[in-house]
Design a protein around this motif. Structure first.
Motif, PDB file in Angstrom:
ATOM      1  N   LEU A  25      47.439  17.170  46.781  1.00  0.00           N
ATOM      2  CA  LEU A  25      48.782  16.887  46.287  1.00  0.00           C
ATOM      3  C   LEU A  25      49.872  17.564  47.112  1.00  0.00           C
ATOM      4  N   GLY A  26      49.476  18.468  47.987  1.00  0.00           N
ATOM      5  CA  GLY A  26      50.450  19.172  48.813  1.00  0.00           C
ATOM      6  C   GLY A  26      51.304  20.150  48.046  1.00  0.00           C
ATOM      7  N   LEU A  27      50.751  20.704  46.967  1.00  0.00           N
ATOM      8  CA  LEU A  27      51.504  21.634  46.125  1.00  0.00           C
ATOM      9  C   LEU A  27      51.273  23.073  46.580  1.00  0.00           C
ATOM     10  N   PRO A  28      52.294  23.914  46.512  1.00  0.00           N
ATOM     11  CA  PRO A  28      52.119  25.313  46.914  1.00  0.00           C
ATOM     12  C   PRO A  28      51.278  26.077  45.900  1.00  0.00           C
ATOM     13  N   TYR A  29      50.293  26.808  46.399  1.00  0.00           N
ATOM     14  CA  TYR A  29      49.465  27.618  45.502  1.00  0.00           C
ATOM     15  C   TYR A  29      48.872  28.787  46.276  1.00  0.00           C
ATOM     16  N   ARG A  30      48.479  29.789  45.528  1.00  0.00           N
ATOM     17  CA  ARG A  30      47.731  30.898  46.105  1.00  0.00           C
ATOM     18  C   ARG A  30      46.569  31.225  45.181  1.00  0.00           C
ATOM     19  N   VAL A  31      45.517  31.759  45.770  1.00  0.00           N
ATOM     20  CA  VAL A  31      44.310  32.082  45.019  1.00  0.00           C
ATOM     21  C   VAL A  31      44.198  33.590  44.859  1.00  0.00           C
ATOM     22  N   VAL A  32      43.972  34.019  43.631  1.00  0.00           N
ATOM     23  CA  VAL A  32      43.614  35.409  43.355  1.00  0.00           C
ATOM     24  C   VAL A  32      42.088  35.411  43.244  1.00  0.00           C
ATOM     25  N   GLU A  33      41.449  35.948  44.256  1.00  0.00           N
ATOM     26  CA  GLU A  33      39.996  35.827  44.396  1.00  0.00           C
ATOM     27  C   GLU A  33      39.271  36.872  43.552  1.00  0.00           C
ATOM     28  N   ASN A  34      38.542  36.408  42.561  1.00  0.00           N
ATOM     29  CA  ASN A  34      37.694  37.275  41.741  1.00  0.00           C
ATOM     30  C   ASN A  34      36.544  36.443  41.184  1.00  0.00           C
ATOM     31  N   ALA A  35      35.329  36.836  41.494  1.00  0.00           N
ATOM     32  CA  ALA A  35      34.138  36.169  40.959  1.00  0.00           C
ATOM     33  C   ALA A  35      33.641  37.010  39.787  1.00  0.00           C
ATOM     34  N   PRO A  36      33.904  36.610  38.548  1.00  0.00           N
ATOM     35  CA  PRO A  36      33.592  37.474  37.405  1.00  0.00           C
ATOM     36  C   PRO A  36      32.120  37.776  37.228  1.00  0.00           C
ATOM     37  N   TRP A  37      31.248  36.957  37.812  1.00  0.00           N
ATOM     38  CA  TRP A  37      29.810  37.211  37.720  1.00  0.00           C
ATOM     39  C   TRP A  37      29.327  38.242  38.749  1.00  0.00           C
ATOM     40  N   ALA A  38      30.207  38.596  39.697  1.00  0.00           N
ATOM     41  CA  ALA A  38      29.782  39.458  40.799  1.00  0.00           C
ATOM     42  C   ALA A  38      29.812  40.938  40.449  1.00  0.00           C
ATOM     43  N   SER A  39      30.746  41.344  39.594  1.00  0.00           N
ATOM     44  CA  SER A  39      30.866  42.762  39.261  1.00  0.00           C
ATOM     45  C   SER A  39      31.641  42.928  37.975  1.00  0.00           C
ATOM     46  N   ARG A  40      31.489  44.073  37.363  1.00  0.00           N
ATOM     47  CA  ARG A  40      32.256  44.390  36.153  1.00  0.00           C
ATOM     48  C   ARG A  40      33.749  44.449  36.461  1.00  0.00           C
ATOM     49  N   ALA A  41      34.079  44.999  37.636  1.00  0.00           N
ATOM     50  CA  ALA A  41      35.495  45.107  38.002  1.00  0.00           C
ATOM     51  C   ALA A  41      36.129  43.729  38.141  1.00  0.00           C
ATOM     52  N   ALA A  42      35.410  42.806  38.762  1.00  0.00           N
ATOM     53  CA  ALA A  42      35.943  41.450  38.922  1.00  0.00           C
ATOM     54  C   ALA A  42      36.087  40.769  37.569  1.00  0.00           C
ATOM     55  N   ALA A  43      35.095  40.945  36.691  1.00  0.00           N
ATOM     56  CA  ALA A  43      35.163  40.354  35.352  1.00  0.00           C
ATOM     57  C   ALA A  43      36.340  40.921  34.572  1.00  0.00           C
ATOM     58  N   ASP A  44      36.556  42.233  34.701  1.00  0.00           N
ATOM     59  CA  ASP A  44      37.685  42.861  34.014  1.00  0.00           C
ATOM     60  C   ASP A  44      39.013  42.329  34.541  1.00  0.00           C
ATOM     61  N   ALA A  45      39.089  42.108  35.851  1.00  0.00           N
ATOM     62  CA  ALA A  45      40.321  41.592  36.444  1.00  0.00           C
ATOM     63  C   ALA A  45      40.631  40.195  35.920  1.00  0.00           C
ATOM     64  N   VAL A  46      39.606  39.335  35.868  1.00  0.00           N
ATOM     65  CA  VAL A  46      39.803  37.990  35.334  1.00  0.00           C
ATOM     66  C   VAL A  46      40.154  38.067  33.848  1.00  0.00           C
ATOM     67  N   GLY A  47      39.541  39.017  33.141  1.00  0.00           N
ATOM     68  CA  GLY A  47      39.796  39.172  31.716  1.00  0.00           C
ATOM     69  C   GLY A  47      41.235  39.520  31.391  1.00  0.00           C
ATOM     70  N   GLN A  48      41.961  40.073  32.359  1.00  0.00           N
ATOM     71  CA  GLN A  48      43.375  40.358  32.140  1.00  0.00           C
ATOM     72  C   GLN A  48      44.194  39.077  32.035  1.00  0.00           C
TER      73      GLN A  48
END
Length: 217
Positions: A25-48
């Motif tokens: 679609l050509g829309l502006p976006y950015r990705v906040v990269e966190n794989a919640p299955w990879a670590s507790r810290a990543a899961a906590d970040a997504v949980g926010q």
């Protein structure tokens, strides 16, 4: 208030069809990269952002949170009809579009909450093995049932690419992976290979979900 979409996601995950849609679609976006299955810290970040600790979670330009990949894809396609990534609400193909966009998360995607961490439901290691075997079989069976009930053209709903095709192309890479998918869903096989080869997404696929190696199974 922001002009861009913020996608909380991870390479190879359910955020990929959302990112692919935004790319087309050509829309502006950015990705906040966190794989919640990879670590507790990543899961906590997504949980926010998403209390279920699952991706994708998307912050819309107006600041509103959206979760659930199918809902996000339908919203993007409908919000930007110039992209022609979904049948219009009054189009003949709309009913089947909604049917399969609901079928995929309900019948297939939901299996991965179990598969990612089978100890959530299994009493011991032996039970985990059974769960993994049976959920893989269930996924293959669901692909087979879908394949039996569609009549694709170049794409699932006919001759036009839709977010449904992007969704299937990504999910068919997950376990039990493409070799099983090809056997279970021969009619859908040509569709996903066409999506894989779409030149508009060549750089995107190479970066976010390379179609090589383990993805084939």
């Amino acid at each position: 208030m922001s002009a861009e979409y913020v996608v909380h996601g991870a390479a190879g995950s359910g955020s990929v069809p959302v990112e692919a849609t935004l790319t087309l679609l050509g829309l502006p976006y950015r990705v906040v990269e966190n794989a919640p299955w990879a670590s507790r810290a990543a899961a906590d970040a997504v949980g926010q952002v998403n209390r279920l600790r699952q991706v994708p979670a998307v912050i819309l330009p107006g600041g509103e949170l959206m979760t659930e990949s199918a809902a996000i894809l339908i919203h993007l396609a409908d919000r930007h009809p110039q992209g022609r990534l979904a049948p219009a609400p009054d189009a003949p193909a709309r009913a089947q579009f909604l049917r399969w966009m609901s079928y995929l998360p309900a019948q297939i995607y939901s299996m991965f909450w179990v598969r990612d961490e089978p100890s959530r439901l299994a009493a011991d290691a032996a039970a985990e093995k059974v769960i993994l075997e049976r959920t893989a079989q269930r996924i293959a069976d669901c692909w087979r049932m879908m394949d039996e009930q569609v009549a694709p053209g170049d794409y699932i709903l006919g001759d036009a690419l839709s977010v449904l095709d992007l969704y299937v192309a990504v999910m068919s890479r997950w376990t039990p992976r493409r070799k099983v998918f090809y056997q279970a869903a021969p009619k859908l096989t040509a569709v996903v290979r066409r999506v894989d080869a779409d030149p508009r997404l060549a750089e995107f696929w190479a970066r976010r979900m390379p179609f090589e190696g383990a993805w084939e199974g």
